[in-house]
Design a protein around this motif. Structure first.
Motif, PDB file in Angstrom:
ATOM      1  N   ILE A 126       0.523  -1.174  -0.152  1.00  0.00           N
ATOM      2  CA  ILE A 126      -0.215   0.145  -0.503  1.00  0.00           C
ATOM      3  C   ILE A 126       0.782   0.994   0.064  1.00  0.00           C
ATOM      4  O   ILE A 126       2.562   1.494   0.615  1.00  0.00           O
ATOM      5  CB  ILE A 126      -1.197   0.408   0.982  1.00  0.00           C
ATOM      6  CG1 ILE A 126      -0.041  -0.137   2.582  1.00  0.00           C
ATOM      7  CG2 ILE A 126      -2.068  -1.101   0.887  1.00  0.00           C
ATOM      8  CD1 ILE A 126      -1.138   0.046   3.815  1.00  0.00           C
ATOM      9  N   GLY A 127       0.227   2.456  -0.484  1.00  0.00           N
ATOM     10  CA  GLY A 127       0.407   3.513  -0.639  1.00  0.00           C
ATOM     11  C   GLY A 127       2.047   4.039  -1.349  1.00  0.00           C
ATOM     12  O   GLY A 127       2.116   3.320  -2.340  1.00  0.00           O
ATOM     13  N   ARG A 128       3.280   4.201  -0.930  1.00  0.00           N
ATOM     14  CA  ARG A 128       4.190   4.824  -1.471  1.00  0.00           C
ATOM     15  C   ARG A 128       5.267   3.669  -2.101  1.00  0.00           C
ATOM     16  O   ARG A 128       5.890   3.334  -2.828  1.00  0.00           O
ATOM     17  CB  ARG A 128       5.435   5.426  -0.890  1.00  0.00           C
ATOM     18  CG  ARG A 128       6.030   5.050   0.273  1.00  0.00           C
ATOM     19  CD  ARG A 128       6.823   5.614   1.032  1.00  0.00           C
ATOM     20  NE  ARG A 128       6.206   6.700   1.866  1.00  0.00           N
ATOM     21  CZ  ARG A 128       6.817   7.463   2.165  1.00  0.00           C
ATOM     22  NH1 ARG A 128       8.037   7.710   2.240  1.00  0.00           N
ATOM     23  NH2 ARG A 128       6.054   8.881   3.354  1.00  0.00           N
ATOM     24  N   ASN A 129       4.231   1.933  -1.714  1.00  0.00           N
ATOM     25  CA  ASN A 129       5.499   0.685  -2.421  1.00  0.00           C
ATOM     26  C   ASN A 129       4.504   0.212  -3.085  1.00  0.00           C
ATOM     27  O   ASN A 129       5.112  -1.055  -3.095  1.00  0.00           O
ATOM     28  CB  ASN A 129       5.814   0.682  -1.287  1.00  0.00           C
ATOM     29  CG  ASN A 129       7.088   0.767  -0.091  1.00  0.00           C
ATOM     30  OD1 ASN A 129       8.256   1.119  -0.276  1.00  0.00           O
ATOM     31  ND2 ASN A 129       7.264   0.295   1.228  1.00  0.00           N
ATOM     32  N   GLU A 130       3.616   0.858  -3.493  1.00  0.00           N
ATOM     33  CA  GLU A 130       2.464   0.134  -4.450  1.00  0.00           C
ATOM     34  C   GLU A 130       3.418  -0.358  -5.697  1.00  0.00           C
ATOM     35  O   GLU A 130       3.504  -1.900  -6.006  1.00  0.00           O
ATOM     36  CB  GLU A 130       2.016   0.779  -4.892  1.00  0.00           C
ATOM     37  CG  GLU A 130       0.777   0.499  -6.050  1.00  0.00           C
ATOM     38  CD  GLU A 130      -0.661   0.745  -6.131  1.00  0.00           C
ATOM     39  OE1 GLU A 130      -1.058   0.550  -6.044  1.00  0.00           O
ATOM     40  OE2 GLU A 130      -0.598   1.989  -6.343  1.00  0.00           O
ATOM     41  N   MET A 131       4.052   1.043  -6.461  1.00  0.00           N
ATOM     42  CA  MET A 131       4.614   0.632  -7.151  1.00  0.00           C
ATOM     43  C   MET A 131       6.423  -0.441  -7.453  1.00  0.00           C
ATOM     44  O   MET A 131       6.164  -1.489  -7.797  1.00  0.00           O
ATOM     45  CB  MET A 131       5.118   1.850  -8.198  1.00  0.00           C
ATOM     46  CG  MET A 131       3.864   2.374  -9.168  1.00  0.00           C
ATOM     47  SD  MET A 131       3.149   0.995  -9.811  1.00  0.00           S
ATOM     48  CE  MET A 131       1.356   1.521 -10.120  1.00  0.00           C
ATOM     49  N   PRO A 132       6.846  -0.134  -6.486  1.00  0.00           N
ATOM     50  CA  PRO A 132       8.225  -1.372  -5.932  1.00  0.00           C
ATOM     51  C   PRO A 132       7.164  -2.415  -6.300  1.00  0.00           C
ATOM     52  O   PRO A 132       7.755  -3.237  -6.374  1.00  0.00           O
ATOM     53  CB  PRO A 132       8.288  -0.493  -4.424  1.00  0.00           C
ATOM     54  CG  PRO A 132       8.771   0.480  -4.579  1.00  0.00           C
ATOM     55  CD  PRO A 132       7.051   1.101  -4.933  1.00  0.00           C
ATOM     56  N   TYR A 133       6.093  -2.210  -5.324  1.00  0.00           N
ATOM     57  CA  TYR A 133       5.980  -3.718  -5.416  1.00  0.00           C
ATOM     58  C   TYR A 133       5.682  -4.687  -6.441  1.00  0.00           C
ATOM     59  O   TYR A 133       5.603  -6.158  -6.751  1.00  0.00           O
ATOM     60  CB  TYR A 133       4.908  -4.011  -4.305  1.00  0.00           C
ATOM     61  CG  TYR A 133       5.578  -4.765  -2.530  1.00  0.00           C
ATOM     62  CD1 TYR A 133       4.950  -6.236  -2.403  1.00  0.00           C
ATOM     63  CD2 TYR A 133       6.305  -4.016  -1.789  1.00  0.00           C
ATOM     64  CE1 TYR A 133       5.521  -6.630  -1.586  1.00  0.00           C
ATOM     65  CE2 TYR A 133       7.080  -5.077  -0.430  1.00  0.00           C
ATOM     66  CZ  TYR A 133       6.532  -6.119  -0.875  1.00  0.00           C
ATOM     67  OH  TYR A 133       7.479  -6.433   0.447  1.00  0.00           O
ATOM     68  N   VAL A 134       4.854  -3.509  -7.507  1.00  0.00           N
ATOM     69  CA  VAL A 134       5.091  -4.276  -8.719  1.00  0.00           C
ATOM     70  C   VAL A 134       5.862  -4.932  -9.153  1.00  0.00           C
ATOM     71  O   VAL A 134       6.160  -6.171  -9.417  1.00  0.00           O
ATOM     72  CB  VAL A 134       4.648  -3.385  -9.792  1.00  0.00           C
ATOM     73  CG1 VAL A 134       4.500  -3.607 -11.503  1.00  0.00           C
ATOM     74  CG2 VAL A 134       3.370  -2.450  -9.835  1.00  0.00           C
ATOM     75  N   ALA A 135       7.786  -4.286  -9.100  1.00  0.00           N
ATOM     76  CA  ALA A 135       8.638  -5.059  -8.900  1.00  0.00           C
ATOM     77  C   ALA A 135       9.218  -6.361  -8.986  1.00  0.00           C
ATOM     78  O   ALA A 135       9.381  -6.739  -9.281  1.00  0.00           O
ATOM     79  CB  ALA A 135       9.872  -4.072  -9.490  1.00  0.00           C
ATOM     80  N   ALA A 136       9.186  -6.157  -6.919  1.00  0.00           N
ATOM     81  CA  ALA A 136       9.354  -6.863  -6.426  1.00  0.00           C
ATOM     82  C   ALA A 136       8.528  -8.570  -6.842  1.00  0.00           C
ATOM     83  O   ALA A 136       8.650  -9.616  -6.826  1.00  0.00           O
ATOM     84  CB  ALA A 136       9.039  -6.767  -4.882  1.00  0.00           C
ATOM     85  N   ALA A 137       6.732  -8.025  -7.072  1.00  0.00           N
ATOM     86  CA  ALA A 137       6.370  -9.022  -6.774  1.00  0.00           C
ATOM     87  C   ALA A 137       6.275  -9.761  -8.354  1.00  0.00           C
ATOM     88  O   ALA A 137       6.740 -11.527  -8.383  1.00  0.00           O
ATOM     89  CB  ALA A 137       4.938  -8.964  -7.438  1.00  0.00           C
ATOM     90  N   VAL A 138       6.865  -9.152  -9.576  1.00  0.00           N
ATOM     91  CA  VAL A 138       7.611 -10.118 -10.644  1.00  0.00           C
ATOM     92  C   VAL A 138       8.781 -10.602 -10.585  1.00  0.00           C
ATOM     93  O   VAL A 138       8.998 -11.474 -10.816  1.00  0.00           O
ATOM     94  CB  VAL A 138       7.612  -8.737 -11.972  1.00  0.00           C
ATOM     95  CG1 VAL A 138       7.733  -9.491 -13.401  1.00  0.00           C
ATOM     96  CG2 VAL A 138       5.888  -8.242 -12.284  1.00  0.00           C
ATOM     97  N   LEU A 139       9.673 -10.115  -9.844  1.00  0.00           N
ATOM     98  CA  LEU A 139      10.800 -10.459  -9.456  1.00  0.00           C
ATOM     99  C   LEU A 139      10.372 -12.173  -8.891  1.00  0.00           C
ATOM    100  O   LEU A 139      11.777 -12.519  -9.189  1.00  0.00           O
ATOM    101  CB  LEU A 139      11.595 -10.000  -8.856  1.00  0.00           C
ATOM    102  CG  LEU A 139      13.318  -9.959  -8.652  1.00  0.00           C
ATOM    103  CD1 LEU A 139      14.050 -10.456  -9.718  1.00  0.00           C
ATOM    104  CD2 LEU A 139      13.912  -9.020  -8.009  1.00  0.00           C
ATOM    105  N   ALA A 140       9.671 -11.951  -7.984  1.00  0.00           N
ATOM    106  CA  ALA A 140       9.537 -13.127  -7.035  1.00  0.00           C
ATOM    107  C   ALA A 140       8.687 -14.047  -7.718  1.00  0.00           C
ATOM    108  O   ALA A 140       8.755 -15.567  -7.205  1.00  0.00           O
ATOM    109  CB  ALA A 140       8.983 -12.599  -6.373  1.00  0.00           C
ATOM    110  N   GLY A 141       8.274 -14.357  -8.848  1.00  0.00           N
ATOM    111  CA  GLY A 141       7.931 -15.395  -9.527  1.00  0.00           C
ATOM    112  C   GLY A 141       5.836 -15.385 -10.159  1.00  0.00           C
ATOM    113  O   GLY A 141       5.643 -15.895 -10.093  1.00  0.00           O
ATOM    114  N   GLY A 142       5.407 -13.832  -9.180  1.00  0.00           N
ATOM    115  CA  GLY A 142       4.164 -13.244  -8.913  1.00  0.00           C
ATOM    116  C   GLY A 142       3.760 -12.720 -10.208  1.00  0.00           C
ATOM    117  O   GLY A 142       4.324 -11.920 -10.723  1.00  0.00           O
TER     118      GLY A 142
END
Length: 302
Positions: free
Chosen positions: A230-246
């Protein structure tokens, strides 16, 4: 577990949510028409799935009126663009206690409904996906509890399975994944399941990467999963999820800002997510490929 990047990614847009964000941005949709139009714009921008709550059209406060869900459903299905519809089934489990010195009687804002009542709009609208919040949890509010007992989840999960609606298990902590695996082992939910890893919501799993990978490593290998923060980490988690296989989720339910000082729309958030996914060398897939991957059948309301 070694990282294996996902090369074929679907994007979910969480269009409006049930938080008190309606007065914090003019872009948070309130009426069924606004919610549907925002969902359709998100689909045009690249979202394969739209996750929808409803709100009181006048006040913007969260609602669970089946007529509002029906209107949203019909407007989205009448659109000239295809998208997978995911309706929330998370409403109706709100407990608000009195003060710590006098917790009973329960306070204003309590909304506890039966499993059958919480599923009324799902039975009526028959979305392809609906959410199942797989656990009880404290949120940031001092005396509020989101209540989802094992018995309630077994009843709701069995209803979803019986209707042929795919549950999206919303997991806010590792224990929620533990319970989800138990429900699959009991046959309440079908395997392979679909999971949304919900990071950074107080007081669930924090969105540091160590905790995130603990969540990822607790998802069975054959399940499909997405993640968001949520919040400011929404877009960093786009990258994190893809990198982790999701797969990924963005939307105004989780974050109101495109960047500092600039309020977002759902369409703009999806566009930003598409840019990130494609810049990583992955491909954004559409609703037909999502249906094939998740074994969904496109449906209309009864």
């Amino acid at each position: 577990m070694p990282l294996e990047m996902n090369r074929d990614v679907f994007i979910t847009c969480a269009v409006t949510g049930s938080g008190s964000s309606q007065d914090r941005s003019p872009h948070v949709p309130r009426s069924p028409r606004q919610i549907a139009e925002s969902a359709i714009a998100a689909a045009r921008a690249g979202a394969a799935i739209v996750h929808c709550h409803v709100r009181d059209p006048d006040t913007g406060t969260p609602a669970r009126d089946p007529k509002l869900y029906r209107e949203v459903t019909e407007r989205i299905r009448d659109a000239d663009i295809d998208v997978v519809l995911n309706l929330t089934a998370g409403m109706g489990g709100d407990l608000v206690f009195g003060s710590p010195s006098s917790p009973l009687p329960l306070a204003e804002g309590t909304d506890m409904a039966s499993a059958e009542e919480r599923m009324t709009h799902i039975v009526d609208c028959l979305p392809e996906i609906c959410t199942l919040d797989c656990g009880t949890m404290n949120f940031a509010e001092a005396d509020y509890v989101m209540t989802n007992t094992p018995g309630m989840l077994r009843t709701m999960g069995a209803m979803m399975t019986g209707l042929g609606v795919k549950p999206e298990i919303e997991a806010f902590d590792t224990g929620h994944l533990w319970l989800a695996k138990q429900l699959v082992s009991e046959g309440v939910l079908a395997s392979p399941a679909l999971v949304q890893l919900c990071m950074g919501i107080p007081w669930g799993a924090p969105d540091d990467l160590n905790t995130f990978m603990a969540m990822v490593n607790n998802v069975p290998e054959d399940w499909n999963w997405s993640a968001f923060s949520i919040g400011r980490n929404e877009m960093p988690y786009v990258a994190a999820a893809v990198l982790a296989g999701g797969n990924v989720r963005v939307g105004l339910e989780d974050n109101l800002w495109l960047e500092k000082g600039k309020l977002a729309t759902n369409e703009a958030l999806v566009e930003r997510a598409v840019t990130i996914v494609e810049a990583m060398g992955a491909r954004v897939i559409g609703p037909d490929e999502v249906r094939e991957r998740l074994a969904l059948t496109k449906r209309a309301p009864r």
